[in-house]
Design a protein around this motif. Structure first.
Motif, PDB file in Angstrom:
ATOM      1  N   SER A 177      26.368  56.238  -3.570  1.00  0.00           N
ATOM      2  CA  SER A 177      25.969  56.175  -4.892  1.00  0.00           C
ATOM      3  C   SER A 177      25.447  57.560  -5.203  1.00  0.00           C
ATOM      4  O   SER A 177      25.513  58.054  -6.468  1.00  0.00           O
ATOM      5  CB  SER A 177      24.890  55.168  -5.257  1.00  0.00           C
ATOM      6  OG  SER A 177      23.713  55.143  -4.526  1.00  0.00           O
ATOM      7  N   GLU A 178      24.641  58.275  -4.153  1.00  0.00           N
ATOM      8  CA  GLU A 178      24.006  59.656  -4.480  1.00  0.00           C
ATOM      9  C   GLU A 178      24.879  60.738  -3.568  1.00  0.00           C
ATOM     10  O   GLU A 178      25.736  60.384  -2.889  1.00  0.00           O
ATOM     11  CB  GLU A 178      22.843  59.585  -3.844  1.00  0.00           C
ATOM     12  CG  GLU A 178      21.640  58.397  -4.401  1.00  0.00           C
ATOM     13  CD  GLU A 178      21.435  58.788  -5.981  1.00  0.00           C
ATOM     14  OE1 GLU A 178      21.633  60.027  -6.450  1.00  0.00           O
ATOM     15  OE2 GLU A 178      21.105  57.851  -6.788  1.00  0.00           O
ATOM     16  N   HIS A 179      24.779  61.874  -4.099  1.00  0.00           N
ATOM     17  CA  HIS A 179      25.227  63.129  -3.635  1.00  0.00           C
ATOM     18  C   HIS A 179      24.707  63.317  -2.250  1.00  0.00           C
ATOM     19  O   HIS A 179      23.724  63.434  -2.189  1.00  0.00           O
ATOM     20  CB  HIS A 179      25.162  64.296  -4.819  1.00  0.00           C
ATOM     21  CG  HIS A 179      25.782  65.588  -4.210  1.00  0.00           C
ATOM     22  ND1 HIS A 179      26.802  65.734  -3.622  1.00  0.00           N
ATOM     23  CD2 HIS A 179      24.860  66.542  -3.673  1.00  0.00           C
ATOM     24  CE1 HIS A 179      26.996  66.815  -3.206  1.00  0.00           C
ATOM     25  NE2 HIS A 179      25.814  67.534  -3.235  1.00  0.00           N
ATOM     26  N   PHE A 180      25.631  63.384  -1.501  1.00  0.00           N
ATOM     27  CA  PHE A 180      25.286  64.056   0.040  1.00  0.00           C
ATOM     28  C   PHE A 180      26.118  64.861   0.339  1.00  0.00           C
ATOM     29  O   PHE A 180      27.265  64.824   0.112  1.00  0.00           O
ATOM     30  CB  PHE A 180      24.943  62.809   1.000  1.00  0.00           C
ATOM     31  CG  PHE A 180      26.068  62.256   1.583  1.00  0.00           C
ATOM     32  CD1 PHE A 180      26.510  62.694   3.007  1.00  0.00           C
ATOM     33  CD2 PHE A 180      27.106  61.484   0.982  1.00  0.00           C
ATOM     34  CE1 PHE A 180      27.483  62.226   3.683  1.00  0.00           C
ATOM     35  CE2 PHE A 180      28.129  60.978   1.692  1.00  0.00           C
ATOM     36  CZ  PHE A 180      28.376  61.327   3.020  1.00  0.00           C
TER      37      PHE A 180
ATOM     38  N   LYS B 187      22.589  66.398   4.396  1.00  0.00           N
ATOM     39  CA  LYS B 187      21.703  66.810   3.402  1.00  0.00           C
ATOM     40  C   LYS B 187      21.768  65.705   2.255  1.00  0.00           C
ATOM     41  O   LYS B 187      22.948  65.644   1.789  1.00  0.00           O
ATOM     42  CB  LYS B 187      21.837  68.184   2.871  1.00  0.00           C
ATOM     43  CG  LYS B 187      21.402  69.342   3.894  1.00  0.00           C
ATOM     44  CD  LYS B 187      21.505  70.537   3.136  1.00  0.00           C
ATOM     45  CE  LYS B 187      21.121  71.787   3.833  1.00  0.00           C
ATOM     46  NZ  LYS B 187      20.975  73.200   3.109  1.00  0.00           N
ATOM     47  N   VAL B 188      20.676  64.983   2.021  1.00  0.00           N
ATOM     48  CA  VAL B 188      20.808  64.272   0.672  1.00  0.00           C
ATOM     49  C   VAL B 188      19.677  64.841  -0.266  1.00  0.00           C
ATOM     50  O   VAL B 188      18.480  64.593  -0.010  1.00  0.00           O
ATOM     51  CB  VAL B 188      20.120  62.791   0.924  1.00  0.00           C
ATOM     52  CG1 VAL B 188      20.412  61.918  -0.192  1.00  0.00           C
ATOM     53  CG2 VAL B 188      21.219  62.270   2.216  1.00  0.00           C
ATOM     54  N   PRO B 189      20.128  65.804  -1.105  1.00  0.00           N
ATOM     55  CA  PRO B 189      19.000  66.770  -1.811  1.00  0.00           C
ATOM     56  C   PRO B 189      17.941  65.826  -2.580  1.00  0.00           C
ATOM     57  O   PRO B 189      17.009  66.107  -2.650  1.00  0.00           O
ATOM     58  CB  PRO B 189      19.779  67.484  -2.597  1.00  0.00           C
ATOM     59  CG  PRO B 189      21.091  67.508  -1.984  1.00  0.00           C
ATOM     60  CD  PRO B 189      21.409  66.294  -1.256  1.00  0.00           C
ATOM     61  N   LYS B 190      18.562  64.885  -3.332  1.00  0.00           N
ATOM     62  CA  LYS B 190      17.604  63.860  -4.054  1.00  0.00           C
ATOM     63  C   LYS B 190      16.209  63.255  -3.189  1.00  0.00           C
ATOM     64  O   LYS B 190      15.149  63.277  -3.882  1.00  0.00           O
ATOM     65  CB  LYS B 190      18.292  62.943  -4.643  1.00  0.00           C
ATOM     66  CG  LYS B 190      17.467  61.925  -5.652  1.00  0.00           C
ATOM     67  CD  LYS B 190      18.527  61.005  -6.477  1.00  0.00           C
ATOM     68  CE  LYS B 190      17.506  59.966  -7.579  1.00  0.00           C
ATOM     69  NZ  LYS B 190      18.575  59.362  -8.018  1.00  0.00           N
ATOM     70  N   TYR B 191      16.472  63.353  -2.098  1.00  0.00           N
ATOM     71  CA  TYR B 191      15.674  62.266  -1.087  1.00  0.00           C
ATOM     72  C   TYR B 191      14.894  63.373  -0.173  1.00  0.00           C
ATOM     73  O   TYR B 191      13.996  62.905   0.666  1.00  0.00           O
ATOM     74  CB  TYR B 191      16.118  61.174  -0.558  1.00  0.00           C
ATOM     75  CG  TYR B 191      16.527  60.208  -1.381  1.00  0.00           C
ATOM     76  CD1 TYR B 191      15.625  59.187  -1.867  1.00  0.00           C
ATOM     77  CD2 TYR B 191      17.779  59.932  -2.008  1.00  0.00           C
ATOM     78  CE1 TYR B 191      16.055  58.065  -2.818  1.00  0.00           C
ATOM     79  CE2 TYR B 191      18.369  59.300  -2.804  1.00  0.00           C
ATOM     80  CZ  TYR B 191      17.197  58.108  -3.219  1.00  0.00           C
ATOM     81  OH  TYR B 191      17.695  57.383  -4.165  1.00  0.00           O
ATOM     82  N   GLY B 192      15.228  64.642  -0.172  1.00  0.00           N
ATOM     83  CA  GLY B 192      14.651  65.685   0.674  1.00  0.00           C
ATOM     84  C   GLY B 192      15.123  65.522   1.998  1.00  0.00           C
ATOM     85  O   GLY B 192      14.358  65.943   2.887  1.00  0.00           O
TER      86      GLY B 192
ATOM     87  N   ILE C 172      22.983  54.413  -0.507  1.00  0.00           N
ATOM     88  CA  ILE C 172      22.606  55.781  -1.148  1.00  0.00           C
ATOM     89  C   ILE C 172      23.572  56.688  -0.952  1.00  0.00           C
ATOM     90  O   ILE C 172      23.950  57.416  -1.730  1.00  0.00           O
ATOM     91  CB  ILE C 172      21.201  56.003  -0.712  1.00  0.00           C
ATOM     92  CG1 ILE C 172      20.163  55.014  -1.321  1.00  0.00           C
ATOM     93  CG2 ILE C 172      20.992  57.495  -0.824  1.00  0.00           C
ATOM     94  CD1 ILE C 172      18.777  55.348  -0.740  1.00  0.00           C
TER      95      ILE C 172
END
Length: 368
Positions: free
Chosen positions: A209-212, A172-177, A206
């Motif tokens: 750098s982003e939360h997954f 899951k990558v919440p920021k990008y749905g 990503i």
């Protein structure tokens, strides 16, 4: 040629798969196949071999005097190699062979490095007479253009070295749905097949750098369960201290004593305290709720709306449908059981509450 290539790609032998990837394109395949067929025929014919060698020698005599031809040749060879490696990456992704995928991507990186090195050598860019400032500007410009690719390479190496990502993992990558299974991982891109049948292709950087979230171990059962956390705001106006009569009444209620020991019910405690203990024991006795690593029922900070009771733990049924079902049952039990203890859940007044109010405005004018 295409059918032969497919059969080779389906082989278990790496070398056969490499040859299949090289021959996937019909033009390239015919050229390689032609060389394989002609070499044994020419081997015993000295005149033909001498003619071929003389022709090749003339080509090599021409190449050193033409930098652009040499640059085109090395670029073509590198492109063929990358094409074959990308084809192998797709095949290994379908076969879920993580190690071979990683090596394919490393060889692609090495091929790009060789191309840059060849460019420097062919055009003699390493010569000291070249303007250092101009070279620095060009290098900075290239680094800026390929900054996403560079970050992707770093992210790919980090994810692979720490075993954070594999084919068929549910992420899951919440920021990008993004919510689905991984189908392909390369130096620059991760392809995810979402549960709603859409496909997402995101830069590999990503994921660094982003939360997954990687949920695969939970799906495989290598966990105590799937976490749930629910907050219920209680109206503090419904809190009161139990009398001896209240305590006796609760002891006789089978719905409560089926979970809560009689010794825990006594006067001088509040109904809110009793309810907190009841919910903890009810969750402890729920076969679908895990007792490890933690299970808590606790009061949170008091707000202008009331006092919040938080239920936190793990549900053993990690399957999405089963998890949501069990979580809904817990919520429904809280809604049902609060009334047994004389408690109320807080809710801001709605238009229905206003219309049902017992306070009416008089139709008669106010007289002094």
């Amino acid at each position: 040629m295409i059918n032969i290539s497919k059969k080779m790609l389906a082989s278990d032998c790496v070398f056969v798969q490499i040859f299949g990837a090289l021959t996937k394109h019909w033009g390239l395949g015919l050229s390689i196949l032609g060389l394989i067929v002609l070499i044994p025929l020419f081997r015993n014919n000295k005149e033909i071999v001498d003619a071929v060698l003389a022709f090749i020698s003339r080509i090599f005599d021409f190449i050193p005097h033409n930098q652009w031809y040499r640059f085109f040749l090395i670029s073509l060879l590198i492109w063929i190699g990358i094409y074959a490696l990308n084809t192998l990456t797709t095949i290994f992704s379908l076969q879920k062979k993580e190690t071979r995928i990683t090596w394919c991507q490393i060889f692609i990186l090495l091929a790009i490095g060789l191309w840059i090195l060849g460019l420097l050598l062919i055009f003699n860019i390493t010569d000291k007479t070249i303007n250092t400032a101009a070279f620095g500007i060009a290098a900075s410009l290239l680094a800026w253009i390929f900054q996403d690719a560079i970050r992707g390479v770093v992210a790919f190496i980090h994810l692979r070295m720490n075993n954070l990502l594999q084919i068929d993992d549910w992420i899951k990558v919440p920021k990008y749905g993004i919510n689905g299974k991984i189908r392909r991982v390369t130096l620059t891109t991760v392809t995810v097949y979402n549960w709603d049948t859409t496909t997402s292709a995101i830069p590999t950087s990503i994921l660094l750098s982003e939360h997954f979230v990687n949920l695969q171990k939970m799906v495989d059962g290598k966990t105590h369960g799937r976490i749930f956390s629910k907050l219920f705001v209680m109206d503090t106006g419904s809190f009161y201290e139990l009398s001896r009569k209240d305590a006796d009444r609760f002891r006789k209620d089978n719905r409560i004593t089926s979970c809560l020991p009689l010794k825990d019910i006594h006067d001088e405690m509040t109904n809110a305290e009793l309810y907190r203990q009841y919910m903890f024991h009810w969750l402890m006795n729920n076969e679908h709720v895990s007792r490890v690593p933690y299970l808590t029922v606790s009061w949170q900070d008091h707000t202008e709306n009331g006092l919040a009771l938080q239920l936190t733990g793990l549900i053993k049924d990690s399957n999405a449908a089963a998890f949501e079902w069990q979580q809904s049952l817990i919520v429904e039990h809280v809604i049902q059981s609060v009334e047994w203890f004389g408690l109320r859940l807080y809710q801001a007044p709605s238009s229905f509450d206003t219309s049902s109010s017992t306070i009416y405005i008089s139709k008669k004018p106010i007289t002094k």
